[in-house]
Design a protein around this motif. Structure first.
Motif, PDB file in Angstrom:
ATOM      1  N   GLY A 405      13.787  21.951 -13.147  1.00 41.95           N
ATOM      2  CA  GLY A 405      13.275  21.420 -14.408  1.00 41.95           C
ATOM      3  C   GLY A 405      12.264  20.309 -14.186  1.00 41.95           C
ATOM      4  N   ALA A 406      12.505  19.468 -13.163  1.00 38.72           N
ATOM      5  CA  ALA A 406      11.565  18.390 -12.862  1.00 38.72           C
ATOM      6  C   ALA A 406      10.219  18.951 -12.402  1.00 38.72           C
ATOM      7  N   VAL A 407      10.252  20.026 -11.605  1.00 36.28           N
ATOM      8  CA  VAL A 407       9.008  20.656 -11.152  1.00 36.28           C
ATOM      9  C   VAL A 407       8.197  21.147 -12.343  1.00 36.28           C
ATOM     10  N   GLU A 408       8.873  21.764 -13.301  1.00 34.30           N
ATOM     11  CA  GLU A 408       8.177  22.235 -14.500  1.00 34.30           C
ATOM     12  C   GLU A 408       7.538  21.068 -15.245  1.00 34.30           C
ATOM     13  N   GLN A 409       8.269  19.965 -15.360  1.00 29.20           N
ATOM     14  CA  GLN A 409       7.744  18.800 -16.080  1.00 29.20           C
ATOM     15  C   GLN A 409       6.577  18.167 -15.323  1.00 29.20           C
ATOM     16  N   ILE A 410       6.658  18.118 -13.991  1.00 33.09           N
ATOM     17  CA  ILE A 410       5.552  17.586 -13.190  1.00 33.09           C
ATOM     18  C   ILE A 410       4.299  18.418 -13.420  1.00 33.09           C
ATOM     19  N   ARG A 422      -0.667  26.068  -9.215  1.00 32.93           N
ATOM     20  CA  ARG A 422      -0.596  25.754  -7.787  1.00 32.93           C
ATOM     21  C   ARG A 422       0.502  24.737  -7.502  1.00 32.93           C
ATOM     22  N   VAL A 423       0.600  23.711  -8.342  1.00 27.41           N
ATOM     23  CA  VAL A 423       1.631  22.687  -8.152  1.00 27.41           C
ATOM     24  C   VAL A 423       3.016  23.301  -8.302  1.00 27.41           C
ATOM     25  N   ARG A 424       3.170  24.104  -9.331  1.00 30.90           N
ATOM     26  CA  ARG A 424       4.466  24.725  -9.596  1.00 30.90           C
ATOM     27  C   ARG A 424       4.894  25.618  -8.427  1.00 30.90           C
ATOM     28  N   SER A 425       3.969  26.401  -7.901  1.00 28.83           N
ATOM     29  CA  SER A 425       4.300  27.321  -6.807  1.00 28.83           C
ATOM     30  C   SER A 425       4.626  26.570  -5.524  1.00 28.83           C
ATOM     31  N   ALA A 426       3.860  25.517  -5.229  1.00 23.69           N
ATOM     32  CA  ALA A 426       4.045  24.798  -3.967  1.00 23.69           C
ATOM     33  C   ALA A 426       5.372  24.061  -3.901  1.00 23.69           C
ATOM     34  N   LEU A 427       5.949  23.704  -5.064  1.00 25.49           N
ATOM     35  CA  LEU A 427       7.176  22.915  -5.092  1.00 25.49           C
ATOM     36  C   LEU A 427       8.434  23.754  -5.289  1.00 25.49           C
ATOM     37  N   GLN A 428       8.304  25.071  -5.312  1.00 23.40           N
ATOM     38  CA  GLN A 428       9.488  25.903  -5.475  1.00 23.40           C
ATOM     39  C   GLN A 428      10.421  25.746  -4.272  1.00 23.40           C
ATOM     40  N   LEU A 429      11.708  25.802  -4.519  1.00 26.07           N
ATOM     41  CA  LEU A 429      12.679  25.576  -3.453  1.00 26.07           C
ATOM     42  C   LEU A 429      12.559  26.606  -2.339  1.00 26.07           C
ATOM     43  N   ASP A 430      12.329  27.862  -2.678  1.00 28.12           N
ATOM     44  CA  ASP A 430      12.227  28.876  -1.625  1.00 28.12           C
ATOM     45  C   ASP A 430      11.012  28.626  -0.732  1.00 28.12           C
ATOM     46  N   VAL A 431       9.933  28.068  -1.314  1.00 30.87           N
ATOM     47  CA  VAL A 431       8.750  27.743  -0.513  1.00 30.87           C
ATOM     48  C   VAL A 431       9.059  26.587   0.435  1.00 30.87           C
ATOM     49  N   LEU A 432       9.747  25.556  -0.087  1.00 31.90           N
ATOM     50  CA  LEU A 432      10.091  24.408   0.748  1.00 31.90           C
ATOM     51  C   LEU A 432      11.050  24.818   1.864  1.00 31.90           C
ATOM     52  N   LEU A 445       0.995  17.493  -1.084  1.00 32.51           N
ATOM     53  CA  LEU A 445       0.379  18.310  -2.131  1.00 32.51           C
ATOM     54  C   LEU A 445      -0.507  17.404  -2.980  1.00 32.51           C
ATOM     55  N   GLN A 446      -1.801  17.578  -2.840  1.00 34.15           N
ATOM     56  CA  GLN A 446      -2.762  16.779  -3.607  1.00 34.15           C
ATOM     57  C   GLN A 446      -3.293  17.615  -4.756  1.00 34.15           C
ATOM     58  N   TYR A 447      -3.380  17.001  -5.920  1.00 35.46           N
ATOM     59  CA  TYR A 447      -3.840  17.747  -7.097  1.00 35.46           C
ATOM     60  C   TYR A 447      -4.522  16.804  -8.071  1.00 35.46           C
ATOM     61  N   ASN A 448      -5.376  17.381  -8.893  1.00 34.90           N
ATOM     62  CA  ASN A 448      -6.058  16.593  -9.918  1.00 34.90           C
ATOM     63  C   ASN A 448      -5.072  16.242 -11.018  1.00 34.90           C
ATOM     64  N   ALA A 449      -5.055  14.963 -11.371  1.00 36.18           N
ATOM     65  CA  ALA A 449      -4.122  14.498 -12.389  1.00 36.18           C
ATOM     66  C   ALA A 449      -4.683  14.778 -13.768  1.00 36.18           C
ATOM     67  N   ALA A 450      -3.803  14.698 -14.736  1.00 36.09           N
ATOM     68  CA  ALA A 450      -4.231  14.893 -16.122  1.00 36.09           C
ATOM     69  C   ALA A 450      -5.218  13.803 -16.528  1.00 36.09           C
ATOM     70  N   GLU A 451      -5.100  12.605 -15.923  1.00 34.64           N
ATOM     71  CA  GLU A 451      -6.025  11.513 -16.188  1.00 34.64           C
ATOM     72  C   GLU A 451      -7.210  11.645 -15.232  1.00 34.64           C
ATOM     73  N   GLU A 452      -8.436  11.689 -15.747  1.00 37.67           N
ATOM     74  CA  GLU A 452      -9.605  12.038 -14.952  1.00 37.67           C
ATOM     75  C   GLU A 452     -10.002  10.960 -13.957  1.00 37.67           C
ATOM     76  N   SER A 453      -9.582   9.717 -14.173  1.00 42.71           N
ATOM     77  CA  SER A 453     -10.035   8.621 -13.313  1.00 42.71           C
ATOM     78  C   SER A 453      -9.269   8.536 -11.999  1.00 42.71           C
ATOM     79  N   ARG A 454      -8.325   9.421 -11.772  1.00 43.07           N
ATOM     80  CA  ARG A 454      -7.517   9.362 -10.561  1.00 43.07           C
ATOM     81  C   ARG A 454      -6.961  10.743 -10.227  1.00 43.07           C
ATOM     82  N   TYR A 455      -6.504  10.866  -9.011  1.00 46.59           N
ATOM     83  CA  TYR A 455      -5.808  12.089  -8.626  1.00 46.59           C
ATOM     84  C   TYR A 455      -4.453  11.702  -8.043  1.00 46.59           C
ATOM     85  N   SER A 456      -3.583  12.693  -7.889  1.00 48.07           N
ATOM     86  CA  SER A 456      -2.212  12.433  -7.457  1.00 48.07           C
ATOM     87  C   SER A 456      -1.901  13.182  -6.177  1.00 48.07           C
ATOM     88  N   ARG A 457      -0.920  12.645  -5.479  1.00 46.84           N
ATOM     89  CA  ARG A 457      -0.465  13.306  -4.263  1.00 46.84           C
ATOM     90  C   ARG A 457       1.062  13.242  -4.222  1.00 46.84           C
TER      91      ARG A 457
END
Length: 680
Positions: A405-410, A422-432, A445-457
């Motif tokens: 559920g946390a992965v979905e919310q992230i 991409r974020v959802r797939s990379a964090l699946q338990l079977d992948v880990l 896992l680096q990805y563009n954040a919803a806020e344009e002034s920054r990105y997240s990892r």
């Protein structure tokens, strides 16, 4: 309103049984009459034959000249009995017209035969018709016997038919009675099952709340060595919220089975509802009951070894009738329940301390990466759960829950729309579990954040693996990176970040207090409310120079007086800084404004003329105390003051500043334009 079909069916069956019983009684009476009649018919047949036989003898004897008046009288009696019945001869009258007609004819012929016998006596047999008349009489006797036999055969046939009806009636009646018996047994079994259900908790197999309440409401005073134990499961809400109610129900069942197995059979164990259980013991004093509860805890701890991800945690309290005279079972339960909550506080404190120690160790692993992780989750791949071990004030996830559920919310709330899949797939338990096989297999896992002034990892740090080599626990760490280093940071955001990191450094340091004490050269405590410097503390291992930071002054004393005396050593250039914390009044004013932590620096001049930098850290707290002088509670603000010699740090800073200044001047000289000298 329609009646109950079951009751209606039962009524019909009962009516049928009653009707068949009445019919059977009638048929039996009828059969008895038929049997009696058949028995009477047999005597009639016998007597009809007897009439023929005796008559033959009479004729023979009369012909031979031997009168037989007695036998003739007997034949008259027999014929009369055959026609009308005779109690003396035990003969019944046959209600058959043909037989009665034949008997009338027989009687008439016998009368004629008697007259002929009279003539035989008078003139002899040769001069009479005795032989033809007797032959006719004998034929009529045979006919009468045949008619009696035919009548008897009809009665026997009727009896046979009646027996069939009776047999059919009995069979149907027995079937109905058997059905009713089956229904009665079934109803009794259902009632027993229902009664069992009324007192059985289907989820655990233990006696349920109804049975427990019935036991607790028993008005009979309990025996002195009766004990009541109240059990309460811990962590059920967390399990329900993070793993679902089915897992929570399984957790309850595990506890119920383990508790019942650990408690001797002679003691009652039941479920009072939810995560609460009751045990009633007999014949145990306080020491024996304590030993039993220790045994139960040991047994449940052994059971938990098979479920390391979800160990059984519970609290228990007990009360004995011998310790609570004049108490009923309900009173004992209330006492036990109160004691259980005391035990729950101890258990939860121990578990929280163990969890905190684990968190310290986990965060030490995180901090070795020297990265600015704002939030961290400790995740269980086998149970699909997480709990936060570091979280800033505005962290978007709950303190614990489902990892999936946390992965979905992230993905939905933190990643840009184009990045979600991409974020959802990379964090699946079977992948880990596929990619992380050793401590070195850190995933970023680096990805563009919803806020344009920054990105997240996101960084995944594996912690351990199960016995099959599959990933068990891991840390999911959050990091935010600004896109433009030159962009000015909002002051409020910067202050928030500072306090978040300060809070983390305090909460995540298991020896923070020790570090503070070790940092200080000397420490003293002040009651600011009463303006009293109470005592001086010199931490172990400190030098005389550190201890000299505190002025040799008689204690206890007024904090203001001590500061006034100390002020004489402060250099004029730093006196302003020193005076911000040199009276209780100034410190109390700043405490009232919300400041709890004040740091000032100043210089003191030693007796030998040397200048020494001193950092003074004031940490203020408030408690409530009872003041016997005013006989009332009053708030009390106290401070612990840490003094640290920072002269070496300032010396290094001055050296570094001098180096930088020299380098800057050297650079300026190199880049300065050279003068142009020309001849006049």
């Amino acid at each position: 309103m329609a009646g109950n079909p079951k009751k209606k069916s039962t009524g019909i069956v009962n009516a049928a049984i009653g009707a068949l019983a009445v019919v059977l009684a009638i048929l039996i009476v009828w059969m008895m009459n038929l049997v009696s009649g058949i028995q009477g018919t047999a005597r009639i047949i016998n007597y009809a034959g007897l009439v023929r036989g005796k008559t033959q003898r009479i004729v023979k004897l009369e012909i031979s000249g031997q009168p037989q008046d007695g036998m003739i009288a007997d034949i008259d009696a027999f014929i009369d009995g055959l026609r009308f019945g005779s109690d003396e001869l035990s003969l019944v009258r046959l209600n058959d017209d043909a037989f009665q007609s034949k008997m009338q004819e027989l009687d008439d012929y016998f009368q004629a035969l008697k007259q002929e016998i009279g003539r035989v006596r008078a003139v002899g047999s040769n001069n009479t018709d005795i032989i033809p008349i007797s032959e006719t009489f004998f034929g009529i006797c045979d006919d009468a016997t045949g008619l009696a036999e035919a009548y008897s055969q009809r009665k026997a046939t009727s009896l046979s038919a009646l027996e069939k009806y009776i047999t059919a009636d009995i069979v149907v009646l027995m079937l109905l009675i058997g059905y009713q018996l089956f229904q009665a047994l079934r109803t009794a079994a259902m009632n027993r099952a229902l009664q069992h259900k009324v007192y059985l908790d289907a989820a655990t197999g233990l006696p349920n709340k109804n049975r427990c309440e019935e036991l607790l409401d028993d008005p009979t005073p309990p025996a002195p060595e009766t004990g009541v134990c109240s059990f309460d499961l811990n962590n059920l809400r967390r399990i329900n919220n993070s793993m679902g109610h089915e897992t929570g129900d399984a957790y309850i069942r595990r506890f119920a089975v383990a508790l019942r197995a650990a408690m001797p059979e002679e003691h009652f164990v039941g479920r009072t509802g939810g995560d609460e259980f009751l045990a009633v013991t007999h014949g145990l004093d306080a020491d024996a009951l304590q030993k039993l509860l220790s045994h139960v805890r040991k047994q449940l701890a052994e059971e938990s070894q098979h479920h390391p991800d979800m160990p059984l945690s519970y609290a228990v309290g007990f009360a004995l009738a011998s310790d609570n005279p004049d108490s009923n079972m309900r009173d004992l339960f209330d006492f036990a329940d109160k004691n259980m909550y005391i035990n729950k506080n101890h258990v939860k404190r121990e578990e929280a301390a163990a969890e905190k120690r684990l968190d310290f160790q986990l965060l030490k692993q995180v901090n070795r990466l020297h990265r600015s992780f704002s939030d961290c989750l400790y995740c269980d791949a086998r149970l699909d759960t997480y709990r936060t071990i570091r979280a800033c004030e505005n962290f978007f996830l709950a303190s614990d829950g489902s990892y999936t559920g946390a992965v979905e919310q992230i993905a939905e709330e933190q990643a840009a729309k184009s990045e979600r899949s991409r974020v959802r797939s990379a964090l699946q338990l079977d992948v880990l579990q596929r990619d992380l096989h050793s401590a070195e297999d850190t995933l970023e896992l680096q990805y563009n954040a919803a806020e344009e002034s920054r990105y997240s990892r996101l960084t995944v740090l594996p912690i351990d693996w199960d016995k099959n080599g599959r990933l068990h626990h891991f840390i999911l760490a959050f990091e935010t990176i600004r896109l433009n280093a030159d962009q000015a940071i909002d002051p409020k955001e910067q202050l928030t970040l500072y306090y978040e990191q300060l809070k983390q450094s305090i909460l995540e340091n298991d020896s923070y207090v020790d570090a503070l004490l070790d940092m200080a050269g000397t420490i003293y405590t002040v009651n600011l409310t009463r303006d009293t410097l109470e005592r001086n503390i010199s931490p172990a291992g400190k030098s005389d120079s550190d201890r000299a930071l505190f002025l040799d002054y008689p204690l206890p004393c007024a904090y203001r007086d001590y500061c006034d005396e100390y002020r004489k050593r402060v250099t004029p250039a730093t006196l302003g800084s020193y005076r911000t914390a040199d009276t209780s009044a100034r410190l109390l004013k700043r405490f009232a404004a919300g400041e709890k932590h004040i740091t000032v620096e100043y210089c003191v001049q030693e007796d030998d003329g040397a200048i020494r930098w001193v950092q003074k850290t004031v940490l203020m707290t408030q408690t409530t105390v009872f003041d016997p002088e005013i006989n009332a509670e009053t708030p009390m603000v106290t401070a612990i003051i840490l003094l640290q010699d920072t002269s070496q740090m300032h010396a290094r800073d001055e050296q570094e500043n001098a180096r930088l200044q020299a380098a800057s001047m050297k650079c300026a000289l190199r880049t300065a334009p050279k003068p142009n000298f020309s001849r006049a």
